[in-house]
Enzyme design. Structure first.
Site, mmCIF file in Angstrom:
data_model
loop_
_atom_site.group_PDB
_atom_site.id
_atom_site.type_symbol
_atom_site.label_atom_id
_atom_site.label_comp_id
_atom_site.label_asym_id
_atom_site.label_seq_id
_atom_site.Cartn_x
_atom_site.Cartn_y
_atom_site.Cartn_z
ATOM 1 N N TYR A 55 -1.025 7.172 2.720
ATOM 2 C CA TYR A 55 -0.212 7.407 3.350
ATOM 3 C C TYR A 55 0.978 6.740 4.407
ATOM 4 C CZ TYR A 55 -4.492 11.171 3.384
ATOM 5 O OH TYR A 55 -4.632 12.355 3.287
ATOM 6 N N ARG A 113 -7.964 1.909 6.299
ATOM 7 C CA ARG A 113 -8.772 1.350 7.444
ATOM 8 C C ARG A 113 -10.146 1.212 7.507
ATOM 9 N NH1 ARG A 113 -5.456 1.974 12.815
ATOM 10 N NH2 ARG A 113 -7.141 2.420 13.975
ATOM 11 N N GLY A 155 1.592 -1.607 -0.288
ATOM 12 C CA GLY A 155 -0.154 0.311 -0.643
ATOM 13 C C GLY A 155 0.452 1.543 0.175
ATOM 14 N N HIS A 195 9.165 37.425 4.287
ATOM 15 C CA HIS A 195 10.886 37.230 3.786
ATOM 16 C C HIS A 195 11.617 36.427 4.585
ATOM 17 C CE1 HIS A 195 13.568 36.868 0.348
ATOM 18 N NE2 HIS A 195 14.029 37.112 1.100
HETATM 19 P P1 FAD Z 1 -9.881 6.835 17.272
HETATM 20 O O1 FAD Z 1 -8.866 8.014 17.487
HETATM 21 O O2 FAD Z 1 -9.807 5.317 16.672
HETATM 22 O O3 FAD Z 1 -10.255 6.654 18.612
HETATM 23 C C1 FAD Z 1 -11.468 5.573 19.011
HETATM 24 C C2 FAD Z 1 -10.893 5.155 20.177
HETATM 25 O O4 FAD Z 1 -12.408 4.379 20.877
HETATM 26 C C3 FAD Z 1 -10.175 4.242 20.499
HETATM 27 O O5 FAD Z 1 -9.258 4.967 21.587
HETATM 28 C C4 FAD Z 1 -10.537 2.648 21.109
HETATM 29 O O6 FAD Z 1 -9.998 1.987 22.077
HETATM 30 C C5 FAD Z 1 -12.157 3.295 22.034
HETATM 31 N N1 FAD Z 1 -12.846 1.896 21.167
HETATM 32 C C6 FAD Z 1 -13.085 2.118 19.991
HETATM 33 N N2 FAD Z 1 -14.232 0.332 20.352
HETATM 34 C C7 FAD Z 1 -14.802 1.220 22.170
HETATM 35 C C8 FAD Z 1 -15.633 0.220 22.868
HETATM 36 N N3 FAD Z 1 -16.811 -0.449 22.840
HETATM 37 N N4 FAD Z 1 -15.774 0.768 24.113
HETATM 38 C C9 FAD Z 1 -14.944 2.051 24.571
HETATM 39 N N5 FAD Z 1 -13.921 2.726 23.346
HETATM 40 C C10 FAD Z 1 -13.982 1.893 22.573
HETATM 41 N N6 FAD Z 1 -4.899 11.297 10.514
HETATM 42 C C11 FAD Z 1 -4.259 12.847 10.413
HETATM 43 O O7 FAD Z 1 -5.214 13.458 10.686
HETATM 44 N N7 FAD Z 1 -2.962 13.588 10.852
HETATM 45 C C12 FAD Z 1 -1.895 12.530 10.236
HETATM 46 O O8 FAD Z 1 -0.772 12.610 11.133
HETATM 47 C C13 FAD Z 1 -3.005 10.946 10.421
HETATM 48 N N8 FAD Z 1 -1.712 10.246 10.896
HETATM 49 C C14 FAD Z 1 -1.459 8.761 11.282
HETATM 50 C C15 FAD Z 1 -0.869 7.376 11.844
HETATM 51 C C16 FAD Z 1 -1.432 6.385 11.550
HETATM 52 C C17 FAD Z 1 0.010 5.251 11.280
HETATM 53 C C18 FAD Z 1 -2.371 6.286 11.643
HETATM 54 C C19 FAD Z 1 -2.691 4.385 12.069
HETATM 55 C C20 FAD Z 1 -3.722 6.762 11.411
HETATM 56 C C21 FAD Z 1 -3.560 8.434 10.759
HETATM 57 N N9 FAD Z 1 -4.344 8.923 11.187
HETATM 58 C C22 FAD Z 1 -3.734 10.473 10.978
HETATM 59 C C23 FAD Z 1 -5.866 9.176 11.255
HETATM 60 C C24 FAD Z 1 -6.673 9.166 12.490
HETATM 61 O O9 FAD Z 1 -5.172 8.685 14.023
HETATM 62 C C25 FAD Z 1 -7.606 8.875 12.920
HETATM 63 O O10 FAD Z 1 -8.915 9.846 11.818
HETATM 64 C C26 FAD Z 1 -8.045 9.769 13.972
HETATM 65 O O11 FAD Z 1 -7.979 8.736 14.912
HETATM 66 C C27 FAD Z 1 -9.450 9.116 14.590
HETATM 67 O O12 FAD Z 1 -10.066 9.775 15.661
HETATM 68 P P2 FAD Z 1 -11.612 9.033 15.980
HETATM 69 O O13 FAD Z 1 -11.680 10.098 17.697
HETATM 70 O O14 FAD Z 1 -12.658 8.195 15.037
HETATM 71 O O15 FAD Z 1 -10.834 7.281 16.277
HETATM 72 P P1 NAD Z 2 -4.916 4.982 2.466
HETATM 73 O O1 NAD Z 2 -5.563 4.761 1.683
HETATM 74 O O2 NAD Z 2 -3.767 6.250 2.533
HETATM 75 O O3 NAD Z 2 -3.473 3.584 1.045
HETATM 76 C C1 NAD Z 2 -3.832 2.504 0.958
HETATM 77 C C2 NAD Z 2 -3.052 1.842 -0.332
HETATM 78 O O4 NAD Z 2 -3.307 0.606 -0.946
HETATM 79 C C3 NAD Z 2 -3.651 2.746 -1.307
HETATM 80 O O5 NAD Z 2 -2.502 3.233 -2.073
HETATM 81 C C4 NAD Z 2 -4.310 1.537 -2.229
HETATM 82 O O6 NAD Z 2 -4.699 1.735 -3.661
HETATM 83 C C5 NAD Z 2 -3.624 -0.106 -1.579
HETATM 84 N N1 NAD Z 2 -3.547 -0.965 -2.334
HETATM 85 C C6 NAD Z 2 -5.482 -1.170 -1.102
HETATM 86 N N2 NAD Z 2 -4.834 -2.815 -1.414
HETATM 87 C C7 NAD Z 2 -3.982 -3.249 -2.236
HETATM 88 C C8 NAD Z 2 -3.366 -4.438 -2.432
HETATM 89 N N3 NAD Z 2 -4.294 -5.746 -1.824
HETATM 90 N N4 NAD Z 2 -2.069 -4.529 -2.759
HETATM 91 C C9 NAD Z 2 -1.219 -3.130 -2.362
HETATM 92 N N5 NAD Z 2 -1.712 -2.113 -1.923
HETATM 93 C C10 NAD Z 2 -2.717 -2.238 -2.129
HETATM 94 O O7 NAD Z 2 -5.116 3.628 3.794
HETATM 95 P P2 NAD Z 2 -3.493 3.788 4.899
HETATM 96 O O8 NAD Z 2 -2.366 3.837 4.342
HETATM 97 O O9 NAD Z 2 -3.787 2.007 5.206
HETATM 98 O O10 NAD Z 2 -4.270 4.801 5.630
HETATM 99 C C11 NAD Z 2 -5.410 4.648 6.898
HETATM 100 C C12 NAD Z 2 -6.114 6.134 6.666
HETATM 101 O O11 NAD Z 2 -5.431 5.862 8.307
HETATM 102 C C13 NAD Z 2 -6.260 6.661 5.888
HETATM 103 O O12 NAD Z 2 -6.661 6.645 4.636
HETATM 104 C C14 NAD Z 2 -5.499 7.953 6.623
HETATM 105 O O13 NAD Z 2 -7.514 8.974 6.630
HETATM 106 C C15 NAD Z 2 -5.349 8.099 7.811
HETATM 107 N N6 NAD Z 2 -3.873 8.557 8.128
HETATM 108 C C16 NAD Z 2 -3.297 9.405 7.364
HETATM 109 C C17 NAD Z 2 -3.087 9.785 8.445
HETATM 110 C C18 NAD Z 2 -2.560 11.234 7.752
HETATM 111 O O14 NAD Z 2 -3.377 12.555 7.371
HETATM 112 N N7 NAD Z 2 -0.655 11.773 7.519
HETATM 113 C C19 NAD Z 2 -0.983 9.275 7.707
HETATM 114 C C20 NAD Z 2 -1.853 7.733 8.177
HETATM 115 C C21 NAD Z 2 -3.211 7.525 8.074
#
Ligand code: FAD
Ligand code: NAD
Length: 465
Positions: free
Chosen positions: A185, A272, A182, A444
């Site tokens: 991001y 995701r 993938g 600047h």
């Molecule tokens: P979450 O942050 O997923 O929080 C949900 C919470 O609910 C969790 O703590 C979980 O434990 C809890 N929960 C779930 N089910 C239950 C239940 N039944 N009872 C009690 N608690 C429960 N976004 C950005 O904008 N910028 C970034 O740079 C960025 N980088 C990322 C990097 C990675 C590696 C990943 C995986 C994601 C990244 N994201 C980024 C995406 C961002 O993390 C999510 O969009 C954000 O966390 C969503 O917030 P949320 O509150 O919807 O859910």
């Molecule tokens: P993504 O949707 O950004 O990228 C997934 C990639 O996997 C795509 O390019 C897709 O074409 C490829 N793909 C799908 N199936 C495949 C397969 N079978 N083989 C090879 N490639 C395949 O998803 P992600 O990187 O897992 O991130 C999940 C989400 O988390 C993002 O959509 C974003 O919402 C959030 N996120 C945000 C940030 C940020 O804001 N900087 C950083 C990390 C994650």
């Protein structure tokens, strides 16, 4: 703990849920927040923050390696090395400090925080399997904010060498070889970081180019840099399963020809999906979208009265700042304010090298929406600050309506351009015209001058190009 009744029950303590709870507390509402794992959710614990800490450490190490090789500005660095467990300790300390901050803010706003998994009993009641035993919470309003979880590929379940971003952010040692599935991001942010830390990285992407969610012009400088870092990128390729002995990943190209890629780890980052497991949503009558997200309207109201859904659970774009904006809006609606989610744009940033920022429409998307547009880019090669930073690959691009110059979209690629996202969003939300940006003094020497110059260029008045 005894059973309680509150005005607002928030399920999930990520950026969506904890912001809802704090804002509700600020507005004087009686609020409870249930979190099963860690306050701050995915973003703070295993997402945005730890990934950006790792990316920063990798950048610092990458710079040191580059200085040791060619000393472009005379810095003498000899044989840099990295103590990876210490890097992870530092990353964890950043997470710990911020988590302490969230805990304190919830307390300050009188939020009743309950640790445990919540399962809905009906539209107004949930049962929490809390550390202190089961507890029932009744509420007038329920805000669902349970976030999302990584998608596994069929034939490639998570476990052992097949890891998600969560494990990739806490590896026991630096991998010698890493295969990333993938090129979105996560794949590119973490793949680039590990390449800089010295791992041999291969990226496998199903589409015909990297970062398919961004337009091709924005992805090009990132592709160039991946090549310079020695990252192998296989496009139009799909990962299917592990080879017989589990040491290699079977990948098929567009023609179906298989190839086995050996590595220490296979990071699967193919998207995701909303997290509903354990929440017993089947006991409610919620309308769901086809992709498993909860359907909401422009107020984040679900199909059931006084049940709200925000953040990743409500679908794309799955970004922390969207979840937070939805959360504070829902708290204000519950407090009686008239609000709706009327944002002109939700900024998106990919923290690759160079970084990519996009707010609003790309030129093709604007044209496809039937607009006649004027568009211009300003290259960072002509920006003094970019040269002083040795970061000249990239540009800022503006798109505006041809008739009245209303700005429709702003994007940038370049080292450090993520910090321009705020001014881009502000311009769009304020309904700026090209003339407004052209008429604003940009200090600047800063990268923001490239935004100014791109706007001037769209008006035919660029000075430095
Ligand atoms: P979450 O942050 O997923 O929080 C949900 C919470 O609910 C969790 O703590 C979980 O434990 C809890 N929960 C779930 N089910 C239950 C239940 N039944 N009872 C009690 N608690 C429960 N976004 C950005 O904008 N910028 C970034 O740079 C960025 N980088 C990322 C990097 C990675 C590696 C990943 C995986 C994601 C990244 N994201 C980024 C995406 C961002 O993390 C999510 O969009 C954000 O966390 C969503 O917030 P949320 O509150 O919807 O859910
Ligand atoms: P993504 O949707 O950004 O990228 C997934 C990639 O996997 C795509 O390019 C897709 O074409 C490829 N793909 C799908 N199936 C495949 C397969 N079978 N083989 C090879 N490639 C395949 O998803 P992600 O990187 O897992 O991130 C999940 C989400 O988390 C993002 O959509 C974003 O919402 C959030 N996120 C945000 C940030 C940020 O804001 N900087 C950083 C990390 C994650």
């Amino acid at each position: 703990m005894r059973d309680i009744g509150v005005k607002v029950l928030v399920i999930g303590g990520g950026p969506g849920g904890y912001v809802t709870a704090i804002r509700a507390g600020q507005l004087g509402l009686d609020v409870a927040l249930v979190e099963e794992q860690y306050l701050g959710g995915t973003c703070l614990n295993v997402g945005c923050i730890p990934s950006k800490a790792l990316i920063h450490a990798a950048d610092a190490f990458g710079h040191a390696v580059e200085q040791a090789k060619s000393a472009p500005f005379g810095l003498r660095v000899e044989r840099p090395s990295i103590d990876f467990p210490r890097t992870l300790e530092w990353k964890d300390s950043v997470v710990g400090r911020l988590k302490g901050g969230v805990t304190a803010l919830l307390k300050r706003h009188n939020v009743k925080t309950v640790r445990g998994r919540a399962a809905m009993l009906d539209g107004k009641t949930c049962r929490v399997e809390a550390d202190t035993g089961p507890q029932v919470i009744r509420a007038e309003h329920v805000v669902l904010a349970t976030g999302s979880e990584p998608v596994a590929l069929p034939g490639l379940p998570f476990g052992g060498k097949v890891i998600s971003s969560t494990e990739a952010l806490a590896l026991p040692a630096l991998p010698q070889r890493l295969v990333v599935v993938g090129a979105g991001y996560i794949g590119l942010e973490l793949g680039t970081a590990y390449a800089k830390l010295g791992s041999k990285v291969t990226v496998v992407e199903a589409e015909e180019r990297i970062l398919p969610a961004y337009d091709a012009e924005l992805a090009r400088p990132v592709a160039r840099r991946l090549q310079a870092l020695g990252v192998e990128v296989l496009t139009r390729a799909r990962a299917s399963s592990l080879s017989g002995d589990g040491t290699a990943l079977r990948v098929e190209d567009a023609g179906g020809t298989p190839r086995d890629l050996a590595a220490d780890y296979f990071l699967v980052a193919v998207g995701r999906r909303p997290r509903v497991s354990g929440l017993a949503l089947e006991r409610l009558d919620l309308t769901m979208n086809g992709n498993g997200s909860v359907r909401i309207d422009e107020r984040c109201a679900t199909s059931m009265r006084n049940i709200w859904a925000i953040g990743d659970l409500s679908g794309e774009p799955m970004l922390a700042h969207r979840a937070m904006a939805q959360g504070s809006m829902v708290a204000e609606i519950i407090a009686g304010q008239r609000r709706s989610f009327d944002k002109i744009a939700i900024p998106a940033i990919c923290f690759t090298d160079p970084e990519v920022v996009s707010v609003g429409l790309a030129p093709d998307a604007a044209r496809a929406a039937g607009r006649e547009v004027v568009t211009a880019t300003f290259p960072l090669q002509a920006n003094g600050r970019a040269l002083t930073l040795r970061a000249e690959d990239g540009f800022v691009r503006v798109v505006a309506r041809a008739d009245n110059h209303l700005v429709l979209g702003i994007a940038a690629v370049g080292a450090g351009v993520s910090e321009l996202a705020g001014s881009f969003s502000l311009a769009l939300e304020m309904g700026a015209r090209l003339e407004d940006i052209a008429g604003t003094i940009h200090a600047h020497p800063t990268l923001s001058e490239a935004f100014h110059e791109a706007s001037l260029r769209a008006l035919g008045e660029a000075v430095h190009v």
